[in-house]
Design an enzyme around this catalytic site. Structure first.
Site, short mmCIF file in Angstrom:
data_model
loop_
_atom_site.label_atom_id
_atom_site.label_comp_id
_atom_site.label_asym_id
_atom_site.label_seq_id
_atom_site.Cartn_x
_atom_site.Cartn_y
_atom_site.Cartn_z
N ARG A 118 -2.43 11.57 -6.20
CA ARG A 118 -3.89 11.65 -6.22
C ARG A 118 -4.48 11.16 -7.52
NH1 ARG A 118 -2.17 15.59 -2.84
NH2 ARG A 118 -2.95 15.30 -0.75
N HIS A 176 9.38 7.14 -5.01
CA HIS A 176 8.34 6.78 -4.04
C HIS A 176 7.05 6.48 -4.80
CE1 HIS A 176 5.71 6.76 -0.63
NE2 HIS A 176 6.58 7.30 0.22
N TYR A 232 1.14 7.07 -2.61
CA TYR A 232 0.68 6.50 -1.34
C TYR A 232 -0.80 6.12 -1.39
CZ TYR A 232 -0.31 11.47 -0.74
OH TYR A 232 -0.73 12.76 -0.94
N HIS A 246 4.50 1.99 0.37
CA HIS A 246 3.80 1.71 1.62
C HIS A 246 3.18 0.32 1.51
CE1 HIS A 246 3.18 6.31 2.45
NE2 HIS A 246 4.43 5.96 2.36
N GLU A 297 8.44 0.49 3.24
CA GLU A 297 8.56 1.56 4.24
C GLU A 297 7.91 1.15 5.56
OE1 GLU A 297 7.38 5.47 2.92
OE2 GLU A 297 7.69 6.34 4.92
N ASP A 320 11.27 5.05 8.36
CA ASP A 320 10.81 6.43 8.50
C ASP A 320 10.79 6.77 9.99
OD1 ASP A 320 8.93 8.64 8.91
OD2 ASP A 320 8.42 8.42 6.78
N HIS A 375 7.40 7.65 11.40
CA HIS A 375 6.50 6.49 11.44
C HIS A 375 6.85 5.53 12.57
CE1 HIS A 375 5.49 6.97 6.86
NE2 HIS A 375 5.19 8.04 7.57
N HIS A 384 13.96 7.73 5.99
CA HIS A 384 13.14 8.94 5.85
C HIS A 384 13.31 9.69 7.16
CE1 HIS A 384 10.07 7.41 2.62
NE2 HIS A 384 11.22 7.82 2.09
N ASP A 414 1.14 9.63 12.20
CA ASP A 414 1.81 9.97 10.94
C ASP A 414 1.61 11.42 10.52
OD1 ASP A 414 3.17 9.97 8.58
OD2 ASP A 414 1.86 8.54 7.54
N HIS A 446 4.17 14.50 10.00
CA HIS A 446 5.59 14.88 10.00
C HIS A 446 5.77 16.30 10.52
CE1 HIS A 446 6.41 11.86 6.46
NE2 HIS A 446 5.68 11.35 7.42
N GLU A 464 11.36 14.44 4.55
CA GLU A 464 9.96 14.58 4.11
C GLU A 464 9.26 15.50 5.10
OE1 GLU A 464 8.97 10.39 4.54
OE2 GLU A 464 8.80 10.24 2.37
#
Ligand code: FE
Ligand code: FE
Ligand code: ZN
Length: 277
Positions: free
Chosen positions: A37, A67, A70, A107, A142, A176, A179, A211, A224, A226, A256
């Site tokens: 963030r 990673h 995102y 991503h 990914e 993933d 995904h 993933h 998306d 999880h 994840e």
């Protein structure tokens, strides 16, 4: 034995993550390079990196997966958003040289109305600007769920990025499971068919990591969200086939799923228990 770990908090450094991983029986782990963030990454703690490089070898921790946040968009329409993605990825990759031989997942971005072909072109341009020939990290694209205008939800779009990469030997793919399922690839009902298509379009030699997540939503939902292993629409039997498939079983797996550490520990045991020796 199944090489598996989970996503861990990176706020206390590599050694802390390594000890946490071992405490739950993991043989690898994933972490965010910085707070997704926003905010700056911590300075590289060289002592922590050096200690980790030795400790991971001595304790059987295999290749780890960094990673990217995102929140970056490497194929944005606005130049300042592109610039931010480029600076962030370049900085992440420079820092990762202190823990050489690992992997960096990102991503591929959202084309925000430019079209997926322009998206692939821009993401490749970002990669070409931040990668260099003798870097020691493998960069992974990914596979995405196709939420909004996300690119990388089809194997063709992933291939389109790779085709434009100037340093393709340092480039791979992270699949993933949530995904691809949300993107419409039926890994629950037809794993063999999906992997054949992956091989035909991208090439299985590019697949470097999984993933491993269940999905709250049905096949092709492009959502998306999880879910814990066995608690969603992919289901435990399908994960049994995934961890035993000859093209996948030697790869590193990263959970994840919505879990605390104890939950991750149980999922690692569960998935290891599903793998036939
Ligand atoms: Fe991701
Ligand atoms: Fe993922
Ligand atoms: Zn996801």
């Amino acid at each position: 034995m199944l090489n598996i770990g989970c996503h861990l908090s990176s706020s206390k450094g590599y050694m802390n993550m390594a000890r946490e991983a071992l405490s739950i029986g993991a043989s690898t782990f994933q972490f965010f390079t910085r707070n997704p963030r926003g905010g700056a990454a911590e300075l590289v703690d060289e002592a922590d990196c050096a200690e980790f490089n030795t400790f991971s070898k001595e304790n059987g921790i295999s290749v780890i997966l960094a990673h990217a946040p995102y929140t970056i968009n490497p194929c944005a329409a606005r130049p300042e958003v592109m610039e931010f993605a480029l600076q962030t990825m370049a900085d992440d990759l420079r820092r990762l040289e202190y823990v050489p031989g690992n992997m960096y997942n990102f991503h591929p971005g959202s084309h925000v109305g430019q079209g997926s072909e322009e998206g692939a072109k821009k993401t490749a341009a970002t990669l070409n600007a931040v990668m260099w020939a003798d870097m020691q990290t493998t960069v992974l694209i990914e596979t995405m769920a196709g939420k909004g205008s996300e690119i990388g939800a089809t194997f063709r779009e992933v291939r389109d990025i790779i085709d434009r990469a100037e340093i393709p030997d340092k480039l791979g793919v992270c699949l993933d499971t949530c995904h691809v399922f949300d993107g419409g690839y039926d890994i629950a009902g037809n794993l063999e068919g999906v992997l054949e298509e992956f091989d035909r379009v991208i090439g299985l030699e590019r697949l470097k990591a999984i993933h491993i997540n269940d999905s709250k939503n049905p096949l092709g939902s492009r959502k998306d969200r999880h879910e814990v292993i066995g608690g969603g629409n992919i289901g435990l039997e399908a994960f049994g086939r995934i961890v035993n498939h000859p093209a996948l079983r030697e790869l590193p797996f990263y959970l994840e799923t919505p879990n605390d550490l104890d939950g991750y520990k149980r999922e690692i045991e569960l998935l290891r228990g599903l793998q036939r020796s």
